[in-house]
Design a protein around this motif. Structure first.
Motif, short mmCIF file in Angstrom:
data_model
loop_
_atom_site.label_atom_id
_atom_site.label_comp_id
_atom_site.label_asym_id
_atom_site.label_seq_id
_atom_site.Cartn_x
_atom_site.Cartn_y
_atom_site.Cartn_z
N SER A 167 5.38 13.37 5.11
CA SER A 167 4.02 13.13 5.17
C SER A 167 3.27 12.27 4.25
O SER A 167 2.68 11.26 4.44
N VAL A 168 3.99 12.51 2.90
CA VAL A 168 3.33 11.35 1.75
C VAL A 168 3.88 10.09 1.99
O VAL A 168 3.14 8.97 1.92
N LEU A 169 5.12 9.81 2.23
CA LEU A 169 5.69 8.40 2.50
C LEU A 169 5.00 7.56 3.93
O LEU A 169 4.60 6.54 3.74
N ASN A 170 4.78 8.40 4.68
CA ASN A 170 4.17 7.75 6.09
C ASN A 170 2.60 7.70 5.69
O ASN A 170 1.98 7.13 6.83
N SER A 171 2.10 8.17 4.96
CA SER A 171 0.66 8.10 4.78
C SER A 171 0.21 6.72 3.81
O SER A 171 -0.77 6.66 3.19
N THR A 172 1.33 6.07 3.30
CA THR A 172 1.15 4.82 2.78
C THR A 172 0.85 3.80 3.24
O THR A 172 0.61 2.34 2.69
N SER A 173 0.19 3.84 4.47
CA SER A 173 -0.18 2.75 5.55
C SER A 173 -1.00 1.75 4.81
O SER A 173 -0.97 0.55 4.96
N PRO A 174 -2.30 2.04 4.22
CA PRO A 174 -3.22 1.40 3.54
C PRO A 174 -2.53 0.42 2.51
O PRO A 174 -3.20 -0.71 2.42
N ILE A 175 -1.44 0.74 1.85
CA ILE A 175 -0.76 -0.10 1.05
C ILE A 175 -0.27 -1.24 1.70
O ILE A 175 -0.22 -2.61 1.52
N PHE A 176 0.56 -0.99 2.77
CA PHE A 176 1.08 -2.21 3.66
C PHE A 176 0.12 -3.11 4.24
O PHE A 176 0.29 -4.13 4.54
N VAL A 177 -1.36 -2.40 4.70
CA VAL A 177 -2.43 -3.05 5.26
C VAL A 177 -2.84 -4.06 4.08
O VAL A 177 -3.10 -5.42 4.59
N PHE A 178 -2.72 -3.56 3.06
CA PHE A 178 -3.11 -4.84 1.76
C PHE A 178 -2.38 -5.99 1.72
O PHE A 178 -2.83 -7.08 1.91
N PHE A 179 -0.98 -5.73 1.79
CA PHE A 179 -0.09 -6.64 1.55
C PHE A 179 0.11 -7.59 2.82
O PHE A 179 0.12 -8.70 3.03
N ILE A 180 -0.09 -6.96 4.09
CA ILE A 180 0.07 -7.67 5.30
C ILE A 180 -1.37 -8.66 5.38
O ILE A 180 -1.21 -9.99 5.88
N LEU A 229 -3.05 -9.76 2.68
CA LEU A 229 -2.86 -10.60 2.05
C LEU A 229 -2.10 -11.86 2.21
O LEU A 229 -2.21 -13.09 2.12
N ALA A 230 -0.80 -11.42 3.15
CA ALA A 230 -0.03 -12.47 3.43
C ALA A 230 -0.71 -13.49 4.56
O ALA A 230 -0.41 -14.63 4.59
N LEU A 231 -1.63 -12.83 5.41
CA LEU A 231 -2.18 -13.54 6.70
C LEU A 231 -3.30 -14.17 6.21
O LEU A 231 -3.51 -15.50 6.56
N ALA A 273 -7.44 -14.46 -2.53
CA ALA A 273 -7.40 -13.66 -3.83
C ALA A 273 -7.65 -12.26 -3.58
O ALA A 273 -8.75 -11.78 -3.16
N PRO A 274 -6.85 -11.35 -4.09
CA PRO A 274 -7.17 -9.89 -3.75
C PRO A 274 -8.14 -9.38 -4.72
O PRO A 274 -8.21 -9.72 -5.83
N LEU A 275 -8.87 -8.32 -4.32
CA LEU A 275 -9.73 -7.56 -5.23
C LEU A 275 -9.02 -6.99 -6.32
O LEU A 275 -7.86 -6.24 -5.97
N GLY A 276 -9.59 -6.93 -7.75
CA GLY A 276 -8.67 -6.36 -8.57
C GLY A 276 -8.47 -4.76 -8.46
O GLY A 276 -7.35 -4.68 -8.71
N ARG A 277 -9.45 -4.04 -8.19
CA ARG A 277 -8.89 -2.73 -7.88
C ARG A 277 -7.97 -2.44 -6.56
O ARG A 277 -7.19 -1.73 -6.96
N SER A 278 -8.02 -3.19 -5.50
CA SER A 278 -7.41 -3.07 -4.45
C SER A 278 -5.88 -3.38 -4.83
O SER A 278 -4.98 -2.88 -4.54
N LEU A 279 -5.74 -4.32 -5.77
CA LEU A 279 -4.44 -5.00 -6.42
C LEU A 279 -3.77 -3.94 -6.96
O LEU A 279 -2.49 -3.59 -6.88
N TRP A 280 -4.68 -3.26 -8.05
CA TRP A 280 -4.01 -2.39 -8.84
C TRP A 280 -3.56 -1.22 -8.07
O TRP A 280 -2.34 -0.63 -8.25
N GLY A 281 -4.58 -0.85 -7.07
CA GLY A 281 -4.12 0.08 -6.07
C GLY A 281 -2.69 0.01 -5.47
O GLY A 281 -1.87 0.83 -5.44
N ALA A 282 -2.50 -1.26 -4.81
CA ALA A 282 -1.16 -1.68 -4.25
C ALA A 282 -0.03 -1.53 -5.25
O ALA A 282 0.98 -0.91 -4.84
N CYS A 283 -0.20 -1.90 -6.45
CA CYS A 283 0.86 -1.83 -7.45
C CYS A 283 1.29 -0.41 -7.82
O CYS A 283 2.34 0.06 -7.82
#
Length: 327
Positions: A102-115, A117-119, A123-133
């Protein structure tokens, strides 16, 4: 400027219900997998949900799209959010605990951020970038604990849960392109595509007519299809209108807390300190990403932070308790 109208308290209750439905899907999948193969479970989940959503569409008078272009887009969306993701997740849940899945499968917002960003390549928002890291650090800590113990099967299950989260992220990004049909019609169309894709595969691979599942597995599969999938999708699209996309995004870590709690209380799972610390980091990372939007979305950010408190309180390392088993 007038203050934005606050959503009624009932909407926050429905948000908690949505987290309960999606978070409990990992528990019911674990119960069903005792007697049902992963492909059969995934096929039954989408087929039951499709029937449920068709009934709801009939009741509310909604209609499915008629043009071929929309149906092609719905097929791609179905591949991301159900055909591939739920098949892979069901396989992975054979090898890892409910709390971990449940925890690992709920990390989709992290992947949304990087996807995104790639597309978009902006420049990413500071708080969002920290959150992804921070979120990635939490995932690394969780998986790294299994790596240190040399648990190959568990690592494969972790990878499956993360691949499912990545596919959810792809679905979230691609789904923005589907603007023609109503949200209910979109959900129903994707479930119909998933049924057409998974049922023949399950029949070929598992020959489900030869299976002899117990009543508990059948009940769990039915609940997962009707409530954790069909009804949850109806709730999800309602809350998108009333709470907004960022407010609804908070269910990602709410359901992580629900799934972990059910695994610990009902199945007697005992998380290690690395899993506990990784859970906190993963949830914090998702919360930071969701709260890193523009100023006009402050109300939704407050919703996320408010909902984060009970979710975080559920994930902690405590003394082992007597497991409660469901007969």
């Amino acid at each position: 400027m007038a203050e934005a109208e606050k959503p009624p308290i009932t909407e926050f209750g429905l948000l908690g219900l949505l987290a309960l439905l999606w978070g409990s899907s990992y528990y019911f999948a674990k119960i069903a997998l005792v007697d049902l193969p992963p492909m059969t479970l995934a096929a039954s989940r989408v087929a039951i949900a499709a029937v449920f959503l068709l009934i709801v569409m009939r009741i509310v008078g909604d209609k499915l799209p008629r043009d071929s272009r929309t149906w092609r887009m719905l097929f791609i969306q179905a591949c991301f959010n159900s055909i591939l993701s739920w098949s892979i997740l069901a396989w992975g849940q054979q090898h890892i605990d409910v709390a971990l899945a449940s925890v690992l499968n709920s990390t989709s917002p992290i992947f949304v951020f990087f996807i995104t960003l790639a597309l978009v390549r902006k420049a990413p928002l500071g708080r969002s970038l920290w959150g992804a890291c921070v979120g990635l650090g939490g995932v690394a800590l969780i998986v790294g604990g299994d790596l240190a113990d040399g648990v190959d099967a568990s690592l494969a299950g972790c990878a499956a849960a993360l691949i499912g989260a990545f596919l959810y992220g792809c679905a979230a990004v691609y789904g923005k392109r589907i603007t023609g049909p109503s949200p209910l019609a979109t959900a129903t169309g994707t479930m119909l595509w998933a049924t057409l894709a998974l049922v023949p595969v399950a029949a070929l691979v598992d020959a489900p007519w030869r299976l002899q599942p117990g009543a508990e597995a059948l009940y769990a599969a039915t609940i997962q299809g009707v409530f954790c999938t069909g009804a949850a999708l109806v709730l999800f699209f309602r809350l998108q209108r009333t709470l907004g996309s960022m407010g609804v995004a908070s269910q990602a870590y709410l359901r992580a807390g629900v799934g972990a709690l059910l695994g610990i209380l009902l199945l007697g799972e005992q998380p290690t300190w690395t899993i506990g610390a990784g859970v906190v980091l993963a949830i914090l990372g998702v919360a930071l990403i969701n709260s890193g939007g523009k100023s006009k979305e402050k109300a939704s950010s407050k919703t996320i932070l408010m909902c984060a408190r009970p979710a975080l309180s559920l994930i902690h390392i405590s003394e082992p308790t007597r497991p409660l088993y469901i007969s």
